[in-house]
Structure formats: C-alpha cells, structure tokens
Motif scaffolding. Structure first.
Motif, PDB file in Angstrom:
ATOM      1  N   SER A  89      33.861   9.584 -25.576  1.00 27.62           N
ATOM      2  CA  SER A  89      33.118  10.831 -25.430  1.00 27.62           C
ATOM      3  C   SER A  89      31.621  10.575 -25.614  1.00 27.62           C
ATOM      4  CB  SER A  89      33.594  11.869 -26.452  1.00 27.62           C
ATOM      5  OG  SER A  89      33.372  11.411 -27.768  1.00 27.62           O
ATOM      6  N   LYS A 133      31.509   1.614 -24.995  1.00 29.66           N
ATOM      7  CA  LYS A 133      32.170   2.320 -26.090  1.00 29.66           C
ATOM      8  C   LYS A 133      31.796   1.647 -27.409  1.00 29.66           C
ATOM      9  CE  LYS A 133      36.224   4.026 -23.587  1.00 29.66           C
ATOM     10  NZ  LYS A 133      37.704   4.003 -23.514  1.00 29.66           N
ATOM     11  N   ARG A 156      28.633   5.227 -25.681  1.00 29.97           N
ATOM     12  CA  ARG A 156      29.489   6.369 -26.013  1.00 29.97           C
ATOM     13  C   ARG A 156      30.225   6.129 -27.324  1.00 29.97           C
ATOM     14  NH1 ARG A 156      30.233  10.146 -22.107  1.00 29.97           N
ATOM     15  NH2 ARG A 156      29.343   9.692 -20.053  1.00 29.97           N
ATOM     16  N   ALA A 157      30.806   7.208 -27.829  1.00 30.55           N
ATOM     17  CA  ALA A 157      31.606   7.100 -29.042  1.00 30.55           C
ATOM     18  C   ALA A 157      32.836   6.238 -28.757  1.00 30.55           C
ATOM     19  CB  ALA A 157      32.022   8.488 -29.525  1.00 30.55           C
ATOM     20  N   ASP A 184      35.884   6.833 -28.716  1.00 33.75           N
ATOM     21  CA  ASP A 184      36.912   7.447 -27.877  1.00 33.75           C
ATOM     22  C   ASP A 184      36.437   7.704 -26.454  1.00 33.75           C
ATOM     23  OD1 ASP A 184      35.161   9.530 -28.237  1.00 33.75           O
ATOM     24  OD2 ASP A 184      36.605  10.899 -29.154  1.00 33.75           O
ATOM     25  N   LYS A 234      28.525  17.110 -32.179  1.00 36.22           N
ATOM     26  CA  LYS A 234      29.883  16.583 -32.370  1.00 36.22           C
ATOM     27  C   LYS A 234      29.989  15.732 -33.636  1.00 36.22           C
ATOM     28  CE  LYS A 234      31.087  16.244 -27.433  1.00 36.22           C
ATOM     29  NZ  LYS A 234      31.435  15.292 -26.344  1.00 36.22           N
ATOM     30  N   MET A 242      28.039  10.840 -27.132  1.00 33.89           N
ATOM     31  CA  MET A 242      27.553  11.058 -28.487  1.00 33.89           C
ATOM     32  C   MET A 242      26.622  12.264 -28.527  1.00 33.89           C
ATOM     33  SD  MET A 242      26.702   7.295 -30.029  1.00 33.89           S
ATOM     34  CE  MET A 242      27.936   6.011 -30.119  1.00 33.89           C
ATOM     35  N   ASN A 251      29.245  12.610 -33.856  1.00 33.73           N
ATOM     36  CA  ASN A 251      29.769  11.278 -33.542  1.00 33.73           C
ATOM     37  C   ASN A 251      28.675  10.280 -33.160  1.00 33.73           C
ATOM     38  OD1 ASN A 251      29.047  12.308 -31.071  1.00 33.73           O
ATOM     39  ND2 ASN A 251      30.993  11.871 -30.049  1.00 33.73           N
ATOM     40  N   THR A 252      27.437  10.582 -33.568  1.00 35.45           N
ATOM     41  CA  THR A 252      26.355   9.643 -33.290  1.00 35.45           C
ATOM     42  C   THR A 252      26.452   8.448 -34.241  1.00 35.45           C
ATOM     43  OG1 THR A 252      24.874  10.853 -34.785  1.00 35.45           O
ATOM     44  CG2 THR A 252      24.803  11.439 -32.451  1.00 35.45           C
ATOM     45  N   VAL A 253      25.849   7.356 -33.823  1.00 38.76           N
ATOM     46  CA  VAL A 253      25.853   6.124 -34.616  1.00 38.76           C
ATOM     47  C   VAL A 253      24.412   5.717 -34.883  1.00 38.76           C
ATOM     48  CG1 VAL A 253      26.469   3.681 -34.627  1.00 38.76           C
ATOM     49  CG2 VAL A 253      28.070   5.355 -33.691  1.00 38.76           C
TER      50      VAL A 253
END
Length: 926
Positions: free
Chosen positions: A571, A610, A566-567, A569, A577, A573, A579-581
């Motif tokens: 949340s 996380k 997950r991101a 925070d 949003k 991914m 917020n992907t990595v």
C-alpha cells in the motif's frame, strides 16, 4: 595497518568519515583535464525532512556520482533546496500563530524578512539529513531557488517568454485553494473518496412545454449554470437543441447546446454546464462560443457565494459557504418541485442517490479545492512542449525505463496552458506592473517598466509570485551561473602527481570531442537526472521545455524514473495510514550503508519498492560479514594491494577468485551502464558474500596456516597478494553503494596515499580469466554444497565424518579429486574411500559424470528417516495443492487484496520447492 575492532559500529564510522570527506573537499570537482560529469538533485523543499522517497532518490544519485568519480570523471553533484512558496509561508505563519501573531500585521516586505530569518535559522534541516545518508554533494556550491543569482535567471526567463509571446495573462479556471487563498498545481491536489450524493434536477423549458433532466453532485453550482449540453447523436433531444430552459431559483434563460461531453449512455444524457466552476464545463463553454470574461463566477476567494454579473442569484444566498448553499438549493428545488426523487431497489423514495465521489482537497490546507475562474499568468506549454517531444523521439533524451515514453508523449501532446502565478507573499514576485492607463508592463525592473510606460503613468506591481515549479524548471542551467557567467567545469585544484596500484583515476583523461558539451563549462547538458515518476510532468518535462528553449540543447541526456517506496503490504505510505517509515530511524538502527544497499538492490527500473526492514537488517549483516572477512585478512597478513592488475597466480583457487572478481566487475559495469541498480547491487552481494567471504576465505585457510603459526612460502605469499588485491577490488566496487564501511576498511588494510572515494574503478581484464581453474573450483563448490545439503537434510551431525565412494569418475574428476582431496575432507567432512560403495542404504550425489556415494549405515536410521521424509513430503504437497486450488479460483484472484494474492503465490512456491527438496532427499536414500 590498523587493527579493526571486533565490533562493526556504523554510527561512529559514518560521522567520522563524512566529516573527513567534507572537510577535505572530496565532493568538489577537482580533476583538470578530466571529462566533466554532472548531475543535479531534485531540490527538496527547504521546509522538508528526509523521507523514504528522498532516501531512494538520493541513494541512486550518489551511486552514480561516486561511480563517476571512481571512473576518473570530474564529477559534480549540484545540491540545493527549493523555496517552496506555499509550504514555507505556511510554516512561518503557523509559527507566528503560536505567539498570537499573523501575517497581515506586517507589510509584505516585513513578512518576507521574517521568512528569510526563519530560513537562515531553521530551514534546510534536510541538507544535514542528506549528509547522514552519505550524499557526496558539492556543499560549497549549495544553491537555493531564491538566491540572488538564481532569482535573476527566473525573472529573465519570465520577461523573455513574455516578449516572445509565450507567456501571457488570461482568465481561466484554476485549482483554487480557499484555505490558502491561492491557485495551486495538480500535484498539490489530493483526491479523496468521499461519501456524497447524486441529485437529479428538472429544468423547465422556456415555453413551459416540458422539462429536461440533469444530474449533479454539486447542485449549488446551478446558480451559475450557463447551458445544458446534449449529444448531437442523441435522438431524444434533437428537437430541443437551440431552445432554452429557465433555471429554477435564478430564472436565468440558458441554451440547450450540443457537445460530445454529454454521453447518451450516462444518466439522462443531458449535462448542466457551469463553465466558471468545472474544468470540463469550461471547455464546453468555450466550444459553445462563450468567452472566459463572460462566464459567471459565483464564488469569492474564500469559496463563499457572491453575486454574478447578471445579478440573478437571490440575495439570501449571498455569503453562504458552498456547503450551506448546497443545502439551501436542494431545499428550494424540492419545495418548488424541481427535484426528481431517487427510487431505490426497494421502491423507497429519497431526495438523492448515494454515491462515492472523487473529491479534490488541498494537500496542505485540507479544504475542498474549487475550480475558480480568475486572471492568472500562463505559459504557452503546447509550443514549448514540441521540441521536448522531439528530443525524446530522436533519442537526444533517453527515458529509462522506456515504458514511460508513452505516458510522456500522451501528456505532452495534450498539454494545457501552464498557470505560473500564485497568490502568496513568499516567492519570486512577478515582474509585471499594472499601469493606470490600463496597460501591463513586463520588465526586469520597475525602472524599466516606468521608462516604457512613460512618466505620466502610475504603476503598481503585480502582487502575485511565481509557481515554485517555474523556478525549479531552470535548475539544470541556472545553478551553473546562467545567464551571467559560465562556471569552470572544474575547480582549480592541483594535480595529484603520479599514480600507481588502485590509485585515483588519471587527471589526464581525454577531453570530450571538439565542439561537444562546451555549454556552461561542460556542465550543460547534465549527464543524467534521477527522478520519481510522480514529478515527470511537474518538473522533468518542464526542465526539458525551458532548457531546450533557452539553452538550445537538452537539459540532461538520460532521465531515469524510479518507482515509489511502498509499505510492506504494497500500500502507499501516508501519515494518515500510519505506515510511513523514517529513514533516519533505519540509519540509527542498521546504518546508512545497509539502507542504501537495500534501496539499490530493490530498485528494478521504475517498479515500486516494498519496504522490508528484514532486508535492511540482512544488508547490515552483509556489512558485518565483510568486516569480519577484513579482520581475518588482517590476522593472516593480508594487506592493501600494491597493484591495480591482478597478481600472478599458480594455485587454482587463486586463479579462480581472480576470474570471479573480473566477472563481478563486468557484471557491475554492464548493470550500471544500463541503470540496473538492482543488478549491480546483487552482483556485488553474490561476489562479496558467497565467493569471497564464504568460499575463497574458507578455501585458502589451509594455505595460510594457523593464526598462531602463519604459513610461509611461495603459495602463502601468492595467496596473500591475491586476497589483498581481491579485497581492494571488492571495496572499490562496493563503495558507491556502501561508502562508509568500504572507506573504513580501505583505510585500515594498510598505508594508502589517497582515500577510497578518489581511487580508480577496476578494469575488467578478461585476459586474466583462467577457464580451467574456474571450472575446477566451481566443481569443488558444487560437490561440497551437495554433500552439505544431503547431510543437513538427513540430520547428520556436523561433527560426524563420513566415507565417500566415487563411481564413474572421468579423468578430469579424478585429477580434481587428487588435487582437492584435502579441501573436500575439511569442507564436506568426508573422507575419500576406495571402491563403488554399498548398493543401498546410502546417499547418492551426482556431480557432472560422477556419482558420490555416502553410506548411511550406523549414521542414520534409514527407516525412521524415510518415514520422516515421506511425512514431510505429504504435508508440503497438501499445502501446495490447497494453495494451487485457491489461486485457481478466479473469484479469489479478482476480489482478494493484491497483497493477499501475492502472499498466496509466494507460499505456493515455497511449499512446491519444499516438496521437491524432500522428494529428492528421499530418492537419495535408494
């Protein structure tokens, strides 16, 4: 020995070593006589790119594969990609659109050829990306779910299941994607919260004596309503059961039936039933005696309104989209007085009630998914599920963590028929032929179907293809050559001859017990499957069902289910949003080893991870620290060990590090046996960073002398031998987690006859543990740590030497002080002094029974220091108490975002620890 450069450069090391491993077949099973060990990777889509979930999944698999190799097992990690019917067809069609071309300009065969051409040219990017992660897969046996041999297995399974009565054609509701024009699985449905409306409709009784009220978020479906359901316990409707209502707009007469689906506590307690367009309604309809072929279907494949079998939908609705029909139905109902207005809290009237609606969308097409009544092929999943359920209950399949068993049983015990057909051109075409005699012939080939039908029957093959999950369910055994041949459990490599020291594991490891694991050359069952919990039912359970049915044994002995990444925070991914990595970006920045170690250290038996880039950076620092420790070893004459067993040692510090090494091996062994990746990674980290790189190297510096004047003698020789052995053990332990840096350091510490990847896993020989030496050095570390902490808290300059007095020391402590005085003086920057020391104005440190007194006169301004500490304590306690009050507020805990609550708890713990630490420092001042 080749001197290591000053700077650790992951990129150069990674590319060089991976190419070497692959070129020298280090990933190929090649240990005749050794125990087979097998794992298969969840085949990623051939269209895919490495995402952070892949990075976690494959890191865990690689840790197990490399560990098995080091244990001397004949390890095979099967690699391959999935043909990904929908995704691949979409990619190729989009590519064609760029040149104003489209699929329908070609025959089916021509389009499939284009897909194969794309696959050869552009497919499989992810396999190169898996190499960058360090995955030690058997690339020379790479598989593809559309390979000729694999396809043969898929068709055989379909035909056999059909002949056994476990696969059949049926008319049922499916998730229909109007954008793609195909049925899709639940996994390909993305539920979104959409602001919608709730309409209340009034249906008149047939005799005109009254109305029954229903509510719906999809008023357009009333065009195909076939019943109204009420609960038999609802007294309001007892007299109406069995009567009929006349639908507005269509005039269709439909019955009022009883069914538990109608909840008396919700709305009016009456529910409109549209069995052809709602999954719950479909079941209600069946319970009411409606046959699927009789259920009304008001939509075509593009989700446009079509006439139903009774011909009662008005002509002006035909051809409308569902959105257009919804608006038209509401207008008509309102005009004819069948729409019940909604009265809001202010007494104002509206035609509908605002609602947030969970709406299904196609994850690839982005259009609303419609439940659609259509003919499809189904597998009798309920029958196939029973042996799988028993396998888990009996322990034949171990699910880790065990908490997932309840979820598994709940789903499997209520499993529905599995729709396995898809309306695509790319995929395994269904081996079924429709005859003009009205029969369906299911055979492996058209010739066999024609022979069964007879020469006078004209056949047409079913245009549909099989669900991708149908073929991937065969992965554990179809990748091994089933049904034609069984692969050898090992390739035919020659033995490596006699072994010594940290040598590759023996080729003469005992075979499995007679009669055990002989299927497919010892490769079935697989030893373990690593999988995300999100595909437990779509893939894992289906492999259990198909494997047990066709192979008469479980497909894997252990199923390990990991969580999601997950991101930061907490949340989920998602691209939407932002917020992907990108794992490849992290590899570019920190190296693959650092990312892999982060994944392992954070993986705690199925809990979500996380994403924390600072932690990845921290593990890059760990790699750098190990690199520098190896450089220290090189500069002090420490080289590769010649022995597998621990060297003989007399010095306490050497006996201590040998014990620490053995205990680290024991901890890692226990953790990996229990699939505690985090436990294994953290045991290695603590041993490598704290025990070896920090304390041991620091403690042996005086024994080794200066770099420009290395020490000689028995103690120095012993220390070099022990240090070389410990470093070798550490590199082997760390290799499954950080393969690149460990292989590089292994190769640079002296001549080797073999690469680290095929070395031998350390033995945890408890006989080499010296408890007294361990106690002495642990005591030394505790004392130095306490003194350093006190000096740091009081702001004493590192360069200032201080006297230390000792009170109440027992015989053991006095002996240790005598033996370790030089180490204490050098590491703690203190000098042992006689007497008990001053009664006040001093720091007092208690270690075991003894009190160590450090006078502060002339070193620290006591009054100023007390004032500083008192102020710091007050500030920390104030923040601690404020956070405690916030966390004690039920409203905050219940309403705040989970990540905000978690941060408050972490901050509270930090402030509490700070107040405690400062209070201890103040107390030491006396």
């Amino acid at each position: 020995m080749t001197e290591l450069p000053k700077t650790f450069d992951p990129a150069e090391i990674e590319s060089r070593w991976y190419a070497h491993w692959e070129a020298t077949d280090k990933f190929r099973p090649d240990r005749p006589g050794a125990e087979p060990w097998t794992i298969v990777n969840p085949p990623p889509n051939v269209t895919g790119n490495l995402h952070i979930g892949h990075a976690l999944d494959n890191t865990l698999q690689d840790i197990l594969a490399r560990h098995a190799r080091l244990q001397g097992k004949d390890a095979l990690w099967v690699v391959g990609t999935d043909h990904a019917g929908i995704a691949t067809q979409m990619v190729v069609e989009r590519q064609m659109q760029l040149s104003q071309d489209k699929r329908t300009n070609y025959t089916r065969e021509q389009f499939v050829e284009k897909v194969w051409a794309w696959k050869e040219e552009s497919g499989g990017t992810i396999t190169q990306q898996l190499r960058r992660l360090g995955c030690s897969m058997d690339w020379k046996n790479e598989r593809f779910t559309m390979d000729e041999g694999f396809s043969k297995a898929v068709l055989k399974v379909f035909v056999d299941l059909h002949k056994q009565g476990l696969l059949y054609r049926d008319k049922r509701l499916v998730n229909w994607d109007p954008g793609l024009g195909t049925a899709i699985s639940d996994l390909e449905v993305e539920t979104r919260e959409i602001k919608g409306q709730f309409w209340h409709l009034r249906y008149p009784l047939e005799d005109g004596s009254g109305f029954i009220e229903v509510a719906t978020t999809r008023p357009e479906t009333m065009l195909a309503d076939m019943a109204v359901a009420v609960n038999e316990k609802d007294d309001r409707y007892t007299a109406l059961v069995g009567r009929k209502v006349r639908l507005p707009i269509t005039g269709r007469l439909i019955p009022i039936v009883t069914d538990d689906h109608a909840d008396p506590e919700l709305g009016s307690g009456a529910v409109k039933i549209t069995p052809g367009h709602d999954f719950n309604d479909f079941e209600v309809g069946k319970r009411a005696g409606m046959k699927a072929g009789e259920m009304l279907n008001m939509l075509d494949a593009k989700a446009q309104i079509v006439q139903v079998s009774d011909g009662l939908i008005p002509a002006d609705f035909i051809g409308m989209t569902t959105a257009e029909a919804r608006q038209a139905v509401v207008v008509r109902l309102k005009a004819e007085g069948f729409l019940v207005p909604h009265i809001d809290k202010d007494g104002e009237e509206h035609e509908s009630e605002p609602r947030t609606i969970q709406t299904p969308y196609g994850d690839r097409s982005g259009v609303v998914i419609e439940p659609w009544l259509t003919d499809q092929w189904y597998v009798d999943a309920a029958t196939l599920a029973q042996p799988a359920i028993e396998a888990v209950k009996s322990g034949a399949i171990r699910i880790v963590p065990k908490t997932w068993e309840k979820t598994f049983f709940n789903w499997m015990e209520g499993i529905q028929p599995w729709c396995v057909s898809r309306q695509l051109w790319w995929g395994h075409r269904i081996p079924a032929w429709f005859g003009d005699d009205g029969e369906v012939y299911v055979e492996l080939t058209e010739a066999e179907a024609q022979a069964k039908a007879g020469p006078g029957v004209t056949l047409a093959q079913d245009p549909d293809v099989l669900d991708t999950w149908f073929s991937s369910a065969l992965w554990p055994f179809a990748t091994m050559g089933w049904p034609d041949s069984s692969p050898s459990p090992r390739s035919r490599g020659e033995g490596r001859g006699e072994r010594q020291s940290q040598a590759p594991a023996s080729d003469t490891a005992p075979l499995p017990a007679s009669g055990e694991r002989e299927t497919l050359g010892g490769r079935y069952p697989n030893d373990v499957l690593i999988s995300g919990f999100d595909i437990l039912f779509f893939w894992d359970a289906r492999m259990m069902m198909q494997g047990i049915h066709f192979m008469k044994d479980v497909p894997f002995k252990t199923l390990y289910l990991h969580g999601l990444v997950r991101a930061a925070d907490g949340s989920k991914m998602s691209k939407s949003k932002g917020n992907t990595v990108d794992p490849l970006g992290l590899i570019d920045q920190y190296g693959a080893d650092a990312l892999r170690f982060f994944m392992a250290a954070m993986e705690s038996q199925g809990r979500d991870i996380k994403m924390d880039e600072k932690r990845v950076e921290g593990y890059r620092n760990f790699a750098t620290k190990l690199w520098n420790a190896a450089r220290f070893c090189q500069s002090n004459g420490i080289v590769a060990s010649k022995h597998l067993e621990a060297p003989k040692a007399e010095l306490a510090v050497n006996r201590w590090i040998i014990a620490e090494t053995i205990q680290a091996v024991q901890a890692v062994d226990l953790a990996l046996a229990d699939y505690r990746f985090d436990g294994a990674a953290n045991a290695i980290y603590q041993f490598g960073w704290s025990r070896f790189c920090d304390w041991y190297i620091e403690l042996i510096k005086p024994v080794l002398g200066q770099m420009d004047a290395p020490a000689t003698g028995l103690e120095a020789d012993e220390t070099r031998a022990v240090a070389g052995w410990v470093l070798d053990q550490l590199l082997v332990l760390l290799h499954p987690f950080m393969p690149f840096i460990t292989e590089e350091l292994w190769s640079k510490m002296g001549p080797r006859d073999y690469d680290l990847i095929v070395a031998k896993w350390p033995m945890a020989d408890a006989r080499a543990i010296d408890p007294e030496a361990a106690k002495e050095v642990d005591w030394l570390i505790r004392l130095v740590t306490e003194v350093r902490a006190a000096r740091n808290e009081l702001g004493v300059s590192p360069g200032v030497r201080m006297p230390v007095h000792v009170r109440d020391a027992g015989a053991d402590t006095k002996g240790r002080l005598a033996r370790q005085s030089a180490a204490i003086a050098r590491l703690a920057r203190v000098d042992l002094a006689g007497g008990d020391g001053p009664a006040g104005g001093a720091v007092q440190i208690v270690v075991d029974e003894a009190t160590f007194v450090l006078p502060l006169a002339g070193v620290v301004d006591l009054d100023a220091e007390k004032a500083r500490l008192t102020k710091g304590i007050a500030a920390a306690e104030k923040e601690r108490d404020a956070l405690a009050g916030r966390l004690g507020n039920a409203s905050f805990v219940e309403r705040a975002k989970p990540e905000a609550v978690e941060k408050a708890r972490a901050d509270h713990a930090d402030k509490a620890a700070e107040a405690e630490r400062l209070s201890a420092a103040l107390a030491r001042l006396g």
